[in-house]
Design a protein around this motif. Structure first.
Motif, PDB file in Angstrom:
ATOM      1  N   PRO A 174       0.834  -1.210   0.000  1.00 15.39           N
ATOM      2  CA  PRO A 174       0.000   0.000   0.000  1.00 15.39           C
ATOM      3  C   PRO A 174       0.868   1.259   0.000  1.00 15.39           C
ATOM      4  O   PRO A 174       1.954   1.276   0.576  1.00 15.39           O
ATOM      5  CB  PRO A 174      -0.787  -0.101   1.311  1.00 15.39           C
ATOM      6  CG  PRO A 174      -0.742  -1.543   1.684  1.00 15.39           C
ATOM      7  CD  PRO A 174       0.538  -2.090   1.126  1.00 15.39           C
ATOM      8  N   ILE A 175       0.390   2.290  -0.641  1.00 17.81           N
ATOM      9  CA  ILE A 175       1.158   3.518  -0.824  1.00 17.81           C
ATOM     10  C   ILE A 175       1.531   4.159   0.507  1.00 17.81           C
ATOM     11  O   ILE A 175       2.579   4.791   0.622  1.00 17.81           O
ATOM     12  CB  ILE A 175       0.397   4.506  -1.755  1.00 17.81           C
ATOM     13  CG1 ILE A 175       1.298   5.634  -2.236  1.00 17.81           C
ATOM     14  CG2 ILE A 175      -0.812   5.060  -1.067  1.00 17.81           C
ATOM     15  CD1 ILE A 175       2.165   5.247  -3.360  1.00 17.81           C
ATOM     16  N   TRP A 176       0.719   3.980   1.540  1.00 13.00           N
ATOM     17  CA  TRP A 176       1.009   4.602   2.822  1.00 13.00           C
ATOM     18  C   TRP A 176       2.225   3.988   3.510  1.00 13.00           C
ATOM     19  O   TRP A 176       2.815   4.587   4.396  1.00 13.00           O
ATOM     20  CB  TRP A 176      -0.207   4.549   3.755  1.00 13.00           C
ATOM     21  CG  TRP A 176      -0.669   3.164   4.114  1.00 13.00           C
ATOM     22  CD1 TRP A 176      -1.610   2.428   3.458  1.00 13.00           C
ATOM     23  CD2 TRP A 176      -0.219   2.357   5.198  1.00 13.00           C
ATOM     24  NE1 TRP A 176      -1.772   1.207   4.066  1.00 13.00           N
ATOM     25  CE2 TRP A 176      -0.933   1.141   5.150  1.00 13.00           C
ATOM     26  CE3 TRP A 176       0.716   2.535   6.210  1.00 13.00           C
ATOM     27  CZ2 TRP A 176      -0.726   0.117   6.063  1.00 13.00           C
ATOM     28  CZ3 TRP A 176       0.911   1.506   7.130  1.00 13.00           C
ATOM     29  CH2 TRP A 176       0.192   0.322   7.044  1.00 13.00           C
TER      30      TRP A 176
ATOM     31  N   ILE B 240       6.479   5.531   5.457  1.00 21.41           N
ATOM     32  CA  ILE B 240       6.885   4.975   6.747  1.00 21.41           C
ATOM     33  C   ILE B 240       8.234   4.268   6.605  1.00 21.41           C
ATOM     34  O   ILE B 240       9.140   4.451   7.424  1.00 21.41           O
ATOM     35  CB  ILE B 240       5.798   4.026   7.299  1.00 21.41           C
ATOM     36  CG1 ILE B 240       4.547   4.826   7.652  1.00 21.41           C
ATOM     37  CG2 ILE B 240       6.309   3.265   8.516  1.00 21.41           C
ATOM     38  CD1 ILE B 240       3.351   3.980   8.027  1.00 21.41           C
ATOM     39  N   ALA B 241       8.377   3.477   5.553  1.00 24.86           N
ATOM     40  CA  ALA B 241       9.647   2.793   5.305  1.00 24.86           C
ATOM     41  C   ALA B 241      10.757   3.810   5.067  1.00 24.86           C
ATOM     42  O   ALA B 241      11.872   3.656   5.592  1.00 24.86           O
ATOM     43  CB  ALA B 241       9.523   1.858   4.107  1.00 24.86           C
TER      44      ALA B 241
ATOM     45  N   PHE C  78      14.214   4.103   7.170  1.00 22.19           N
ATOM     46  CA  PHE C  78      15.520   4.051   6.505  1.00 22.19           C
ATOM     47  C   PHE C  78      16.316   5.327   6.787  1.00 22.19           C
ATOM     48  O   PHE C  78      17.525   5.286   7.000  1.00 22.19           O
ATOM     49  CB  PHE C  78      15.360   3.863   4.987  1.00 22.19           C
ATOM     50  CG  PHE C  78      15.153   2.438   4.558  1.00 22.19           C
ATOM     51  CD1 PHE C  78      16.048   1.441   4.907  1.00 22.19           C
ATOM     52  CD2 PHE C  78      14.065   2.095   3.764  1.00 22.19           C
ATOM     53  CE1 PHE C  78      15.856   0.123   4.499  1.00 22.19           C
ATOM     54  CE2 PHE C  78      13.868   0.787   3.351  1.00 22.19           C
ATOM     55  CZ  PHE C  78      14.767  -0.197   3.718  1.00 22.19           C
ATOM     56  N   THR C  79      15.659   6.479   6.802  1.00 22.70           N
ATOM     57  CA  THR C  79      16.335   7.755   7.066  1.00 22.70           C
ATOM     58  C   THR C  79      16.883   7.795   8.484  1.00 22.70           C
ATOM     59  O   THR C  79      18.040   8.199   8.699  1.00 22.70           O
ATOM     60  CB  THR C  79      15.361   8.930   6.828  1.00 22.70           C
ATOM     61  OG1 THR C  79      14.875   8.855   5.487  1.00 22.70           O
ATOM     62  CG2 THR C  79      16.047  10.265   7.042  1.00 22.70           C
ATOM     63  N   VAL C  80      16.080   7.395   9.444  1.00 27.38           N
ATOM     64  CA  VAL C  80      16.540   7.374  10.836  1.00 27.38           C
ATOM     65  C   VAL C  80      17.730   6.430  10.978  1.00 27.38           C
ATOM     66  O   VAL C  80      18.728   6.754  11.630  1.00 27.38           O
ATOM     67  CB  VAL C  80      15.387   6.983  11.790  1.00 27.38           C
ATOM     68  CG1 VAL C  80      15.901   6.712  13.192  1.00 27.38           C
ATOM     69  CG2 VAL C  80      14.317   8.064  11.809  1.00 27.38           C
TER      70      VAL C  80
ATOM     71  N   PHE D 202       8.288  -3.078   5.805  1.00 30.86           N
ATOM     72  CA  PHE D 202       7.300  -2.252   5.110  1.00 30.86           C
ATOM     73  C   PHE D 202       7.492  -2.244   3.595  1.00 30.86           C
ATOM     74  O   PHE D 202       6.639  -1.747   2.873  1.00 30.86           O
ATOM     75  CB  PHE D 202       7.346  -0.807   5.628  1.00 30.86           C
ATOM     76  CG  PHE D 202       6.568  -0.588   6.879  1.00 30.86           C
ATOM     77  CD1 PHE D 202       5.185  -0.568   6.861  1.00 30.86           C
ATOM     78  CD2 PHE D 202       7.211  -0.397   8.084  1.00 30.86           C
ATOM     79  CE1 PHE D 202       4.452  -0.363   8.019  1.00 30.86           C
ATOM     80  CE2 PHE D 202       6.494  -0.195   9.253  1.00 30.86           C
ATOM     81  CZ  PHE D 202       5.121  -0.176   9.225  1.00 30.86           C
ATOM     82  N   THR D 203       8.619  -2.755   3.102  1.00 27.67           N
ATOM     83  CA  THR D 203       8.872  -2.686   1.657  1.00 27.67           C
ATOM     84  C   THR D 203       9.057  -4.047   0.986  1.00 27.67           C
ATOM     85  O   THR D 203       9.040  -4.124  -0.237  1.00 27.67           O
ATOM     86  CB  THR D 203      10.141  -1.852   1.365  1.00 27.67           C
ATOM     87  OG1 THR D 203      11.270  -2.455   2.009  1.00 27.67           O
ATOM     88  CG2 THR D 203       9.978  -0.430   1.843  1.00 27.67           C
ATOM     89  N   LEU D 204       9.230  -5.118   1.734  1.00 29.65           N
ATOM     90  CA  LEU D 204       9.558  -6.422   1.168  1.00 29.65           C
ATOM     91  C   LEU D 204       8.379  -7.034   0.413  1.00 29.65           C
ATOM     92  O   LEU D 204       7.265  -7.092   0.922  1.00 29.65           O
ATOM     93  CB  LEU D 204       9.989  -7.381   2.283  1.00 29.65           C
ATOM     94  CG  LEU D 204      10.453  -8.761   1.846  1.00 29.65           C
ATOM     95  CD1 LEU D 204      11.798  -8.656   1.133  1.00 29.65           C
ATOM     96  CD2 LEU D 204      10.564  -9.673   3.041  1.00 29.65           C
TER      97      LEU D 204
END
Length: 182
Positions: free
Chosen positions: A13-15, A19-20, A24-26, A65-67
């Protein structure tokens, strides 16, 4: 017959993408801070490892969240490649399979009491390749049917325990043509 087929889980889902990205940024900032403040001593190395722990946790959550999973099928060369996709990165290697026997669709109970339908390709008498999982019977069955058609092998409906039956594919083609698939 299509020479190449891809069976893929539905897109996330796009939402989940922002979040991912946030996780990743943190994780990236934690890693940069740990590298910036590194000291070349035993105590400094221990501190560095302790600072990496949250980085690993944040990366694990972001990957969750991306797999997605895909199966690339090269029918012409009898090769299959299961891939795990994390954003644009694809991990997986080709496997050669000969002596196809049949495709099966069966259901597996989940922890919550629901069922998930699995599509497997059986080969070399008792070996199988897990192709697809779906909570929707119709979608799983259509994937199994399409693959059995492309490989020109039989399809086994094993969704009822102890009542396995071979699918009459001509009858299914007629159902699909009339739009009356249940």
């Amino acid at each position: 017959m299509k020479p190449n087929t891809i069976i893929s889980e539905s897109a996330r889902p796009i939402w989940q993408i922002p979040i991912a990205a946030l996780f990743f940024t943190v994780a990236t900032f934690i890693l940069l801070f740990a590298l910036y403040d590194i000291h070349l001593s035993e105590e400094g190395f221990t501190l560095f490892l302790h600072r990496l722990e949250p980085c690993i946790i944040f990366i694990s959550i972001a990957i969750g969240f991306t797999l997605t999973k895909s199966i690339h099928i090269d029918i012409e060369n009898s090769r299959f490649r299961p891939t795990y996709n994390i954003g644009p990165v694809k991990l997986g290697s080709w496997q050669t399979i000969k002596n196809y026997q049949y495709v099966s669709v069966f259901h597996q109970p989940t922890i919550g009491g629901d069922y998930i339908f699995e599509v497997n390709l059986w080969y070399d008498n008792n070996k199988h390749f897990e192709l697809y999982e779906e909570d929707n019977y119709k979608e799983a069955f259509l994937i199994g049917f399409e693959l059995s058609e492309q490989l020109n092998i039989d399809l086994l409906d094993a969704t009822e325990p102890n009542n396995f039956k071979w699918v009459d594919k001509k009858e299914w083609k007629a159902k699909m043509a009339s739009g009356k698939i249940d």
